[in-house]
Each structure stands twice: as C-alpha cells, then as structure tokens.
Design an enzyme around this catalytic site. Structure first.
Site, PDB file in Angstrom:
ATOM      1  N   LYS A  55     -50.369  60.091  15.965  1.00 56.68           N
ATOM      2  CA  LYS A  55     -49.591  60.345  14.738  1.00 56.68           C
ATOM      3  C   LYS A  55     -49.727  61.811  14.346  1.00 56.68           C
ATOM      4  CE  LYS A  55     -49.928  55.655  13.060  1.00 56.68           C
ATOM      5  NZ  LYS A  55     -50.747  54.647  12.387  1.00 56.68           N
ATOM      6  N   GLN A  99     -54.852  53.650   8.009  1.00 53.33           N
ATOM      7  CA  GLN A  99     -54.794  52.934   9.284  1.00 53.33           C
ATOM      8  C   GLN A  99     -55.487  51.568   9.155  1.00 53.33           C
ATOM      9  OE1 GLN A  99     -53.105  53.994  11.997  1.00 53.33           O
ATOM     10  NE2 GLN A  99     -53.663  52.185  13.178  1.00 53.33           N
ATOM     11  N   ASP A 122     -45.790  53.550   5.187  1.00 48.21           N
ATOM     12  CA  ASP A 122     -45.893  52.312   5.975  1.00 48.21           C
ATOM     13  C   ASP A 122     -44.961  51.226   5.437  1.00 48.21           C
ATOM     14  OD1 ASP A 122     -47.584  52.095   8.209  1.00 48.21           O
ATOM     15  OD2 ASP A 122     -49.389  52.118   6.962  1.00 48.21           O
TER      16      ASP A 122
HETATM   17  N1  GUN Z   1     -52.343  49.274  12.533  1.00 44.99           N
HETATM   18  C1  GUN Z   1     -51.507  48.778  13.485  1.00 44.99           C
HETATM   19  N2  GUN Z   1     -50.217  49.053  13.170  1.00 44.99           N
HETATM   20  C2  GUN Z   1     -50.244  49.734  12.014  1.00 44.99           C
HETATM   21  C3  GUN Z   1     -49.222  50.306  11.211  1.00 44.99           C
HETATM   22  O1  GUN Z   1     -48.018  50.230  11.480  1.00 44.99           O
HETATM   23  N3  GUN Z   1     -49.671  50.947  10.094  1.00 44.99           N
HETATM   24  C4  GUN Z   1     -50.991  51.027   9.763  1.00 44.99           C
HETATM   25  N4  GUN Z   1     -51.300  51.653   8.613  1.00 44.99           N
HETATM   26  N5  GUN Z   1     -51.944  50.509  10.486  1.00 44.99           N
HETATM   27  C5  GUN Z   1     -51.575  49.872  11.614  1.00 44.99           C
END
Ligand code: GUN
Length: 299
Positions: A55, A99, A122
């Site tokens: 990311k 996350q 998100d």
């Molecule tokens: N963990 C796995 N997929 C995601 C996601 O799309 N967003 C976040 N914040 N954590 C994750």
C-alpha cells in the site's frame, strides 16, 4: 476446452492507478493538495506486513503521501483510539486505514467506529455502510468496488436486470458487493455456508462472485453456461508437484473447470487482487476532494 475471456485485473488495476496518478497531479497543481493515506499496522502479522508495504509503495508511486504507523502488538486499545483521534483532527491526513485483523485485546468495531467516516477509505464505518445501502454518496470497500468496476467494464455498464449471486457474507466483501450490485439494479442473492442447494443456486446466476475463503469450492458445474465469474478468494494450498513444501495460490473457484462454462472469469492471482489497492488509492483521492469541497473525479 474453454474459450472464457480472462478478465485481466492486473492490467485493469494498472490503468486505474494511472488515472489516479493523473488526478493526484491535478489536485497538486490546481489546488496545492497532495492526498495523504495513513495506514496503521498493529502487530507483526506477516501477511499484513506485506499488504501494508505494498500500500505504501503504490501510494507513493501515485504521487501521494504515504504515512505508516507501526504499533507494537501489545499496544493498548486506548492508545490506538488516541492515534486515530489525532489523525481525524489532522487536515493533512485525508485517508485512514487500520490494517485488519487486530490483536485479540482490541475491539475491532470500536476502532472502525472511531475513524472519521469522511477519512474512512476502507468504507468499513457503519456510516459509510448505511450510506452505501441507502444510495447516498459513500466511501465504498475497495475489493467489492474493484469487482464492480471490472463487471461494469465487461458488460459495457449494463448490469441492470442481471441475476447476481454473491457467495460469502463478510462485511469486507460479501455484503458491500451485494449492495453495489443492487444499486446497479441486479437481482441479488447472498449465499453462504448454510445455503441449501448451493450448486443449484449458483447455477442460476448470470454473475457469480465467490468470496467464501474456501479453496476451489465452486466447481465447474456450479457455473451457468455463459455466466461471468469473479473470484475474490486468495488461498494458499500445498503444491507438492512444484516440490516438497511448495505452495500455490488458488481462488474460491476451480478455475480450470469453471472456465469451461463461464463466458468470462477472473484468474487467481492476477484477477481481483491487484484491484484492491488501486481502489484504495482511488478512495484516498475521493476523500481528499470531499474534505476540500472539490468535486470528486469520476475514476
Ligand atoms: N485486511 C484484509 N483486507 C483488508 C482490507 O481491505 N482493509 C483492511 N483495513 N484490512 C484488511
């Protein structure tokens, strides 16, 4: 032998990242705004570390500012909430992503609720969930949004009236995917592990989105001839044919079988996966625009 079209998520995501980078350049030159995505990682889950690193890299490649807060696994919930509070109040931060999964001592729903909905890139905050389901402008979860973009391109924008089945009912993928397809006037079903006659239900779908996290669960004869199959699963399975201890990635769909019936299908890897971060970048640009009273670009 199949002649299903392979939907190339990797190429689609690269094009989306290019459009995002173009919009970022415009925001910088016309408004002096450099979008900032701030990611919080608590603990040392290896998969999460990889995602967070990717990311950060892709955020910078798009011309945006990437900030990562790495917190110890024993960080108290209150300290995490305090950090989120300070980011909510920081006008230089446009997007906040915590996350998941979080360590067991931290209440995930409390953390997600603490994020300013307008910085919730998100799309997990209940305010954004409510906005999505009521047809209001919302920040939308990245993975299902990426699936929708690929479906819209495949169908030339015409999803109206199609029968869609979403296999999986998670808050991250299944439920928002159903909401997005409904908003496109599909006739939507949500199926899950307790659904009766699951293969038959799947066979009714013109659009089948598999997001159950079960390796190759969807077999070829679950796919209606001519259906479009979107495979959200990313499952690591043993691959003894590649050597001892080797593994490979497979989706929730048995690709070789399903490709024999589908008219189009996403591969794993290279399908939905690359779209998730590209959509996160897009959401960050949209959030930066919203927070500055600028019309969000149509990307
Ligand atoms: N963990 C796995 N997929 C995601 C996601 O799309 N967003 C976040 N914040 N954590 C994750």
């Amino acid at each position: 032998m199949s002649d299903a079209k392979i939907i190339d998520g990797k190429a689609f995501a690269a094009k989306l990242r290019e459009r995002v980078a173009g919009e970022v350049a415009r925001l910088v030159s016309d408004h002096g705004i450099k979008p900032n995505l701030t990611v919080i990682l608590v603990g040392e889950d290896p998969a999460s570390q990889v995602y967070v690193r990717n990311k950060g890299t892709q955020t910078e490649e798009a011309g945006m500012t990437s900030v990562t807060h790495k917190l110890d696994a024993s960080t108290p919930e209150a300290a995490l909430l305090e950090l989120i509070e300070s980011l909510n109040d920081d006008p230089a931060c446009h997007g906040i992503l915590v996350q998941l999964p979080l360590p067991d001592h931290i209440d995930e729903s409390k953390v997600l609720a603490a994020i300013d909905p307008d910085k919730d890139v998100d799309g997990f905050h209940v305010i954004n969930v409510g906005r999505l389901w009521t047809g209001q402008s919302a920040l939308v979860p990245c993975t299902p949004y990426g699936c929708l973009m690929m479906l819209k391109e495949h169908f030339g924008g015409k999803l109206s009236g199609k029968r869609a089945l979403v296999l999986g009912r998670s808050n991250i993928v299944g439920k928002p995917m159903a909401a997005l397809l409904l908003a496109e006037s599909c006739t939507v079903s949500i199926a899950h592990s307790r659904t009766e006659d699951l293969p038959e239900r799947c066979r009714e779908a013109d659009i089948l989105v598999a997001a159950v996290g079960r390796p190759e669960m969807v077999r070829g004869d679950w796919v209606k001839p001519g259906a479009v199959v979107i495979d959200v699963g990313i499952n690591r399975v043993p691959a003894p044919e590649k050597g001892e201890g080797k593994t490979r990635l497979v989706g929730d769909v048995n690709f070789a079988e399903a490709a024999g019936n589908a008219s189009a299908i996403t591969p794993v890897p290279g399908g939905v996966g690359p779209m998730t971060i590209a959509c996160l970048l897009r959401n960050t640009v949209v959030a930066a625009c919203m927070q500055n009273g600028i019309d969000a670009p149509d990307i």
